[in-house]
Write a protein that holds these residues in place. Structure first.
Motif, PDB file in Angstrom:
ATOM      1  N   LEU A 101       0.869  -1.169   0.000  1.00  0.00           N
ATOM      2  CA  LEU A 101       0.000   0.000   0.000  1.00  0.00           C
ATOM      3  C   LEU A 101       0.907   1.220   0.000  1.00  0.00           C
ATOM      4  O   LEU A 101       1.831   1.316   0.819  1.00  0.00           O
ATOM      5  CB  LEU A 101      -0.886   0.008   1.245  1.00  0.00           C
TER       6      LEU A 101
ATOM      7  N   THR B 260       1.185   5.696  -1.242  1.00  0.00           N
ATOM      8  CA  THR B 260       0.556   6.924  -1.709  1.00  0.00           C
ATOM      9  C   THR B 260       1.356   7.437  -2.895  1.00  0.00           C
ATOM     10  O   THR B 260       2.577   7.607  -2.797  1.00  0.00           O
ATOM     11  CB  THR B 260       0.512   7.987  -0.601  1.00  0.00           C
TER      12      THR B 260
ATOM     13  N   LEU C 184      -3.138   9.868  -4.311  1.00  0.00           N
ATOM     14  CA  LEU C 184      -4.063   8.818  -3.937  1.00  0.00           C
ATOM     15  C   LEU C 184      -3.326   7.566  -3.512  1.00  0.00           C
ATOM     16  O   LEU C 184      -2.176   7.356  -3.872  1.00  0.00           O
ATOM     17  CB  LEU C 184      -5.062   8.514  -5.057  1.00  0.00           C
ATOM     18  N   ASP C 185      -4.033   6.781  -2.725  1.00  0.00           N
ATOM     19  CA  ASP C 185      -3.472   5.505  -2.300  1.00  0.00           C
ATOM     20  C   ASP C 185      -3.610   4.503  -3.435  1.00  0.00           C
ATOM     21  O   ASP C 185      -4.601   4.515  -4.181  1.00  0.00           O
ATOM     22  CB  ASP C 185      -4.205   4.970  -1.065  1.00  0.00           C
ATOM     23  N   GLN C 186      -2.614   3.667  -3.560  1.00  0.00           N
ATOM     24  CA  GLN C 186      -2.635   2.609  -4.559  1.00  0.00           C
ATOM     25  C   GLN C 186      -2.112   1.340  -3.908  1.00  0.00           C
ATOM     26  O   GLN C 186      -1.441   1.386  -2.884  1.00  0.00           O
ATOM     27  CB  GLN C 186      -1.778   2.966  -5.778  1.00  0.00           C
ATOM     28  N   LEU C 187      -2.421   0.236  -4.551  1.00  0.00           N
ATOM     29  CA  LEU C 187      -1.975  -1.055  -4.087  1.00  0.00           C
ATOM     30  C   LEU C 187      -1.229  -1.729  -5.225  1.00  0.00           C
ATOM     31  O   LEU C 187      -1.684  -1.704  -6.373  1.00  0.00           O
ATOM     32  CB  LEU C 187      -3.197  -1.897  -3.703  1.00  0.00           C
TER      33      LEU C 187
ATOM     34  N   LEU D  54      -3.278  -1.311  -8.584  1.00  0.00           N
ATOM     35  CA  LEU D  54      -4.696  -1.065  -8.337  1.00  0.00           C
ATOM     36  C   LEU D  54      -4.868   0.272  -7.623  1.00  0.00           C
ATOM     37  O   LEU D  54      -4.562   0.384  -6.438  1.00  0.00           O
ATOM     38  CB  LEU D  54      -5.289  -2.189  -7.471  1.00  0.00           C
ATOM     39  N   PRO D  55      -5.342   1.299  -8.325  1.00  0.00           N
ATOM     40  CA  PRO D  55      -5.565   2.592  -7.681  1.00  0.00           C
ATOM     41  C   PRO D  55      -6.831   2.553  -6.811  1.00  0.00           C
ATOM     42  O   PRO D  55      -7.803   1.876  -7.144  1.00  0.00           O
ATOM     43  CB  PRO D  55      -5.752   3.546  -8.865  1.00  0.00           C
ATOM     44  N   SER D  56      -6.801   3.273  -5.698  1.00  0.00           N
ATOM     45  CA  SER D  56      -7.968   3.323  -4.815  1.00  0.00           C
ATOM     46  C   SER D  56      -9.100   4.141  -5.419  1.00  0.00           C
ATOM     47  O   SER D  56     -10.262   3.946  -5.067  1.00  0.00           O
ATOM     48  CB  SER D  56      -7.580   3.903  -3.450  1.00  0.00           C
ATOM     49  N   ASP D  57      -8.776   5.047  -6.322  1.00  0.00           N
ATOM     50  CA  ASP D  57      -9.786   5.869  -7.001  1.00  0.00           C
ATOM     51  C   ASP D  57      -9.521   5.785  -8.501  1.00  0.00           C
ATOM     52  O   ASP D  57      -8.801   6.624  -9.066  1.00  0.00           O
ATOM     53  CB  ASP D  57      -9.695   7.312  -6.504  1.00  0.00           C
TER      54      ASP D  57
END
Length: 130
Positions: free
Chosen positions: A85, A87, A99-102, A118-121
């Motif tokens: 995880l 930012t 944004l946070d990403q995984l 995988l972006p959170s938004d």
């Protein structure tokens, strides 16, 4: 490799890119590794092979005039997988991204074999890379 070893590899990846020493990581990616980025923006796609992955990663600062960066928040790992995880921040063509990403990593024979971003938004991610 152990879960701790895989977590250490992921942390090493983020540290190297923070220092702009990405090419020092050639030995942690399998020759046939694949990195997938969803969407339809300029960075989206499937990057097959170590060289393609490094060309993709080298584009990030060029596409953002050197403003793109990431801050690792946490790593969860097992003997075959890891999740990072982080930012992501940057600016591009008058747009900003924060944004946070995984990143989901898969390991084979001690090397990273597969990465999925995988972006959170997803909508904000798409707008930034449009």
């Amino acid at each position: 490799m152990s879960a701790a070893d895989n977590a250490a590899v992921v942390r090493r990846v983020f540290e190297a890119f923070a220092r702009k020493e990405g090419l020092a990581l050639r030995g942690v990616f399998a020759e046939d590794a694949v990195w997938r980025v969803p969407g339809s923006g300029v960075m989206a796609g499937t990057y097959e092979g170590r060289d393609a992955i490094f060309r993709f990663l080298a584009r990030l600062p060029r596409e953002t005039d050197g403003t793109y960066g990431s801050r690792l928040v946490d790593v969860l790992a097992s003997e075959q997988r890891a999740a990072a995880l982080y930012t992501a921040r940057g600016s591009r063509h008058g747009r900003t991204l924060e944004l946070d990403q995984l990143l989901l990593f898969r390991f084979r024979d001690g090397l990273i074999s597969d990465v999925l971003a995988l972006p959170s938004d997803p909508a904000a991610f798409e707008a930034f890379w449009a």
